[in-house]
Write an enzyme that holds these catalytic residues in place. Structure first.
Site, PDB file in Angstrom:
ATOM      1  N   GLY A  39      67.249  86.574   9.236  1.00 51.90           N
ATOM      2  CA  GLY A  39      67.206  85.337   9.992  1.00 51.90           C
ATOM      3  C   GLY A  39      67.537  85.498  11.469  1.00 51.90           C
ATOM      4  N   LYS A  50      76.136  90.583  20.224  1.00 53.57           N
ATOM      5  CA  LYS A  50      77.413  91.314  20.209  1.00 53.57           C
ATOM      6  C   LYS A  50      77.229  92.754  20.639  1.00 53.57           C
ATOM      7  CE  LYS A  50      79.008  87.509  19.062  1.00 53.57           C
ATOM      8  NZ  LYS A  50      77.704  86.865  19.231  1.00 53.57           N
ATOM      9  N   VAL A 183      77.801  80.938  27.487  1.00 56.62           N
ATOM     10  CA  VAL A 183      78.808  81.742  28.191  1.00 56.62           C
ATOM     11  C   VAL A 183      78.766  83.204  27.749  1.00 56.62           C
ATOM     12  CG1 VAL A 183      80.341  79.827  28.742  1.00 56.62           C
ATOM     13  CG2 VAL A 183      80.628  81.025  26.576  1.00 56.62           C
ATOM     14  N   GLU A 200      77.105  72.611  32.925  1.00 59.41           N
ATOM     15  CA  GLU A 200      77.448  71.982  31.642  1.00 59.41           C
ATOM     16  C   GLU A 200      77.543  70.477  31.826  1.00 59.41           C
ATOM     17  OE1 GLU A 200      78.532  70.543  28.166  1.00 59.41           O
ATOM     18  OE2 GLU A 200      77.826  72.606  28.411  1.00 59.41           O
ATOM     19  N   ASP A 307      72.829  76.169   8.818  1.00 61.66           N
ATOM     20  CA  ASP A 307      72.622  75.319   9.990  1.00 61.66           C
ATOM     21  C   ASP A 307      71.912  74.019   9.668  1.00 61.66           C
ATOM     22  OD1 ASP A 307      73.732  77.393  11.376  1.00 61.66           O
ATOM     23  OD2 ASP A 307      72.045  77.718  12.738  1.00 61.66           O
ATOM     24  N   MET A 313      77.405  75.276  13.227  1.00 61.50           N
ATOM     25  CA  MET A 313      76.265  76.174  12.997  1.00 61.50           C
ATOM     26  C   MET A 313      76.730  77.615  13.170  1.00 61.50           C
ATOM     27  SD  MET A 313      73.058  74.172  14.747  1.00 61.50           S
ATOM     28  CE  MET A 313      72.374  72.684  14.010  1.00 61.50           C
ATOM     29  N   HIS A 439     105.101  95.866  15.665  1.00 60.63           N
ATOM     30  CA  HIS A 439     105.454  95.875  17.082  1.00 60.63           C
ATOM     31  C   HIS A 439     105.214  97.270  17.655  1.00 60.63           C
ATOM     32  CE1 HIS A 439     107.695  95.127  20.787  1.00 60.63           C
ATOM     33  NE2 HIS A 439     108.285  96.300  20.592  1.00 60.63           N
TER      34      HIS A 439
END
Length: 472
Positions: A39, A50, A183, A200, A307, A313, A439
């Site tokens: 898809g 990505k 963005v 925007e 979606d 979505m 830590h």
């Protein structure tokens, strides 16, 4: 043959449903109109974006001072970057094909249209075949919203799909829409050398995230991009020299000349396609398929996921819905009722949130408090030079049960796993505070935020110390 289940669409929701159903012993067919499975997400969405954001991150890291280490200016080879993007996609889509074969899921390529509540006609290259089923899952996804004044036939107009091709890097790119897709692609193109302006319509970019998280992102990127909020683009005129954009804001009308425009104003469900409404499946006015908690539509043997249904979505919502629908069809007693669905903007820094936001709490008049741990007090963040970030817990004022969380900073999205689980399990501040976090680490900020809210913090001044000094 008549299949136990036919899945229309092979995105993250579709293939998850098909594979889960096959694992449960059902005979399954999956219909996909494109030549590859996966898809939008795998082919032209979350995965290739990505891959490009990873490259952008390397470039941006090289630009920053590294405490005694100076890097040379990066040399950018667009063809190599494109190959990295495509090899990432090919690896994952190829894996899906192998898994479909291994599970004996029949894959049918072509355009599927419902003929009835028990059959779909699949058409490809002028040839048609009928596929019969006992149950079907609609997983047809969504499409990019188009605006009437945009000259889409001009190659300088990009959408989320064409922008991933990296045909060229414009000198000045206007990103129309400040959502996550906008963005993220702005981040990629800026790293590759483009001047970026984001326009925007709403009050802030990344609608859905709390303003304090977005503010950190904007502060870090104020010299990299221009953000124009409460700004409406009303016209784009294409000339041989430039794209002349007309915008309207609180100060009136203004003009801007750019070399390219990326239109990323949102997506619309594909519920009004594939003959879905013709077989009696109910839609809302926007084209979303109406479903119950079992992902079942108004037609009992037809289900819908992803979606095309209400909710965010997001691929991970779709895949979990796919599991639910497949299990219901196989006779399991399950519902899709998540308490929290995480959202991540894979920008630099990342902005991530899950569960109830402060904005939503105010709208719903829910009495909440917040515990915010600044990364300027995190040992790992200081050592790594990523102090521009924070971790925020949103909790019920009376019970201190965690209702939501937000993180902004390096790899912020990786911290959401624990926080999503905490919300699903009904964890309180004390539950998280008493969980030992390694830590120094960035995920330690989750525990420290909980300690801050619970009044047990020792890594920062404790405002609740006076309340806690009485013996139990």
């Amino acid at each position: 043959m008549t299949y136990d289940l036919v899945v229309l669409g092979s995105g993250p929701g579709g293939y998850a449903a098909a594979f889960r159903a096959a694992d449960l012993g059902l005979s399954v067919a999956m219909i996909e109109r494109h030549n590859t499975l996966g898809g939008v997400c795998l082919n032209v969405g979350c995965i290739p974006s990505k891959a490009l954001l990873h490259v952008a991150g390397k470039i941006l890291m090289a630009e920053e001072p590294a405490h005694g280490v100076q890097f040379a200016k990066p040399t950018i080879n667009l063809e190599d970057i494109r190959q990295h993007r495509q090899s990432t996609v090919d690896t994952l889509t190829g894996g899906l094909t192998m898994m479909a074969k291994g599970r004996k899921v029949t894959v049918i390529h072509g355009e599927g249209t419902f003929d009835s509540t028990n059959s779909i006609t699949v058409t490809k290259d002028g040839q048609s075949q009928q596929v019969d089923f006992k149950n079907a899952i609609i997983a047809v996804g969504s499409r990019a919203i188009k605006l009437p004044f945009v000259p889409y036939d001009d190659p300088r107009i990009l959408d989320a799909t064409s922008a991933l091709q990296l045909e060229r890097i414009p000198e000045h790119l206007l990103v129309l829409g400040g959502g996550i897709i906008g963005v993220e692609m702005a981040t990629v193109y800026q790293a590759l050398g483009a001047k970026i302006t984001v326009a925007e319509l709403g009050e802030q970019i990344m609608t859905g995230a709390d303003k304090d998280l977005v503010r950190v992102f904007e502060q870090v990127n104020k010299d990299r991009m221009s953000f124009l909020t409460k700004t409406q683009v009303t016209n784009i005129e294409a000339t041989p020299e430039a794209l002349n954009v007309t915008m309207q804001d609180k100060d009136g009308e203004r003009s801007l000349s750019v070399d390219a425009v990326l239109v990323a104003v949102g997506r619309s469900p594909n519920g009004k396609t594939a003959g879905i409404s013709d077989i009696g499946v109910k839609l809302d006015e926007r084209g979303f398929v109406l479903t119950n908690e079992k992902c079942q539509t108004s037609v009992p043997n037809i289900y819908a996921i992803g979606d095309v249904t209400h909710g965010p979505m997001l691929a991970h919502k779709a895949s979990h819905q796919g599991h639910t629908a497949a299990e219901v069809i196989a006779g399991h007693k399950v519902d899709f009722q998540p308490l929290a669905i995480p959202s991540i903007a894979y920008t630099f820094p990342e902005v991530a949130w899950v569960g109830l936001t402060e904005t939503e709490a105010k709208k719903q008049n829910i009495a909440i408090k917040t515990a915010v741990f600044p990364w300027t007090a995190s040992g790992r963040a200081i050592a790594s030079g990523v102090t521009q970030g924070k971790t925020k817990l949103i909790y019920d004022e009376a019970t201190e049960r965690v209702l939501g969380a937000g993180v902004v900073g390096s790899h912020a999205g990786e911290l959401l796993g624990e926080l999503t689980l905490a919300i699903e399990f009904g964890a309180t501040l004390e539950d998280i505070a008493l969980t030992i976090h390694a830590h120094p680490s960035l995920h330690e900020t989750v525990g420290l935020a909980a300690e801050l809210g619970a009044g047990t913090i020792t890594d920062m001044p404790n405002k609740k110390a006076g309340e806690m000094n009485k013996a139990p």
